[in-house]
Scaffold this active site. Structure first.
Site, PDB file in Angstrom:
ATOM      1  N   ASP A  28       0.862  -1.183   0.000  1.00 35.08           N
ATOM      2  CA  ASP A  28       0.000   0.000   0.000  1.00 35.08           C
ATOM      3  C   ASP A  28       0.898   1.232   0.000  1.00 35.08           C
ATOM      4  OD1 ASP A  28      -1.931   1.963   0.407  1.00 35.08           O
ATOM      5  OD2 ASP A  28      -2.077   1.575   2.562  1.00 35.08           O
ATOM      6  N   THR A  65      -3.255  10.778   4.855  1.00 35.73           N
ATOM      7  CA  THR A  65      -2.890  12.143   4.486  1.00 35.73           C
ATOM      8  C   THR A  65      -4.151  12.938   4.177  1.00 35.73           C
ATOM      9  OG1 THR A  65      -0.811  11.335   3.560  1.00 35.73           O
ATOM     10  CG2 THR A  65      -1.515  13.536   2.904  1.00 35.73           C
ATOM     11  N   ASP A  79      -6.641   3.226  -4.076  1.00 36.97           N
ATOM     12  CA  ASP A  79      -7.121   2.920  -2.722  1.00 36.97           C
ATOM     13  C   ASP A  79      -8.637   2.744  -2.703  1.00 36.97           C
ATOM     14  OD1 ASP A  79      -7.302   5.628  -3.363  1.00 36.97           O
ATOM     15  OD2 ASP A  79      -6.798   6.345  -1.361  1.00 36.97           O
ATOM     16  N   THR A 137      -2.936  25.585  25.472  1.00 40.63           N
ATOM     17  CA  THR A 137      -2.835  25.583  24.008  1.00 40.63           C
ATOM     18  C   THR A 137      -2.962  24.182  23.418  1.00 40.63           C
ATOM     19  OG1 THR A 137      -1.422  27.543  24.076  1.00 40.63           O
ATOM     20  CG2 THR A 137      -1.393  26.253  22.047  1.00 40.63           C
TER      21      THR A 137
END
Length: 240
Positions: free
Chosen positions: A8, A122, A101, A173
């Protein structure tokens, strides 16, 4: 029957699983990130690997793997080379734009159920499969893609241990970023699932992908997590 290196190739990492076709088991596994130096010869050798079958969204890396396999005399094929793929089952405008994919995820679903498949990489993608047809997809910037874009563009923000937060608002934060980036990403996915379900009959929602671990606990509360889904699709394409 032999040993097939299922591969992959994504935008963030390359994931390999050596599959014994006769025993129907995975033998070994290797994952490399794109910024790492990958030495294929350290784990790909003729005699151990009989064939390489890959899904790729990165042509440059595909070419590198093909060149290596050819030099070693190892047979190599993309899943999109298999004639068993019936593109009439993909109800989209242009199948030439269809990522490998998406093809693999579609073929991982061999049952009669209708699915939403969410891949966290991603990019975060939602694939909709109804009545044994791929009906379309949603593509969002991935969790880490959005997160690191924010950190890189804001001088005072620093990388921290990011995770799903049980808080509604942050008191520091890092916590505020967790809520804004990780939590909000999950809730955006949930809203899209809700909208799809309002218009289509969906039986199962399955999460997969390299960033699924960031939402692991939330996914398991309501949905299915299958980290090997793309490999199951590659195997099904190979065996058709």
């Amino acid at each position: 029957m032999g040993k097939i290196l299922l591969t992959d190739i994504g935008n963030t990492s390359i994931h390999f699983k050596l599959y014994d076709e006769q025993k129907n088991i995975y033998l070994t596994e290797n994952r490399f990130y794109i910024n790492e130096k990958i030495k294929f010869s350290s784990f790909i050798n003729k005699g151990i690997v009989d064939e390489i079958v890959y899904s790729s969204v990165v042509p440059k890396l595909s070419k590198k793997l093909i060149n290596f396999a050819n030099k070693k005399g190892i047979k190599i094929r993309s899943i999109k080379d298999f004639k068993s793929i019936n593109y009439k089952k993909f109800n989209i405008e242009n199948t030439n734009e269809l990522g490998a994919d998406f093809v693999a995820y579609f073929h991982a679903m061999n049952n009669k159920k209708n699915h939403i498949i969410i891949s966290l990489g991603t990019a975060t993608t939602l694939s909709v499969i109804c009545n044994k047809k791929f009906e379309g997809a949603i593509i969002m910037p991935g969790i880490k893609t959005s997160l690191y874009s924010l950190i890189n563009k804001a001088a005072l923000l620093k990388t921290s241990n990011f995770h799903f937060s049980n808080q509604i608002i942050g008191k520091n934060t890092a916590e505020a970023i967790n809520i804004g980036s990780i939590n909000s990403h999950y809730y955006a996915i949930e809203k899209n699932i809700e909208l799809i379900k309002q218009n289509m009959k969906i039986d199962e929602v399955i999460f997969t992908g390299g960033n699924a671990y960031l939402l692991n606990e939330k996914i398991k509360e309501k949905y299915i997590l299958d980290e090997d889904l793309i490999f199951k699709g590659i195997i099904n394409i190979y065996n058709k």
